[in-house]
Write a protein that holds these residues in place. Structure first.
Motif: not given
Length: 134
Positions: A17-22, A61-63, A103-108, A113-119
């Motif tokens: 999960t961490n590898q995919l997230f980063f 990556l999100l999936f 809480v971790m799921n909400v943060l991820y 999604f915030g990063g995707y839409f902002a970019s």
């Protein structure tokens, strides 16, 4: 499965999960840098290709993050149930509050999604900004 195998599997899911997230953070960062440097200089066709490719890789990556987090959550629930029944020696394992995974799921989800839409918004903002006279 033994306790060691369960813990190793859980750690593997967390690590994945961490590898995919980063990897996703790197993708978003690269897209933002590309937006800043060239978004206003490329044709509409290349802009569409860039956004589509970014969207496809982001979805992949999100999936992957979702699947990995889901597996880790289910394994932690299994470990927590075993610890409560006294079936494993590591009674402290799974001592996190049960809401911590949610809480971790909400943060991820918020970060990804915030990063995707902002970019994407920044990309189109960069395409519309006036060109500097250099």
């Amino acid at each position: 499965m033994s306790e060691a195998e369960l813990i190793t599997a859980f750690q593997g899911y967390v690590s994945l999960t961490n590898q995919l997230f980063f990897g996703y953070v790197s993708l978003v960062s690269g897209f933002i840098v590309m937006s800043y440097l060239v978004a206003d200089n490329i044709s509409s066709f290349l802009a569409v290709i860039g956004v589509v490719l970014f969207s496809i890789v982001s979805a992949l990556l999100l999936f992957g993050i979702f699947i990995s987090r889901n597996n880790a959550e289910h394994l932690m629930a299994y470990l927590r149930a075993q610890a409560q029944r006294g079936e494993i020696d590591l009674a402290w394992l799974g001592a996190n509050p049960s809401w911590a995974g949610d809480v971790m799921n909400v943060l991820y989800v918020s970060a990804t999604f915030g990063g995707y839409f902002a970019s994407i918004i920044y990309f189109f903002y960069s395409r519309g900004r006036p060109r500097s006279a250099s």
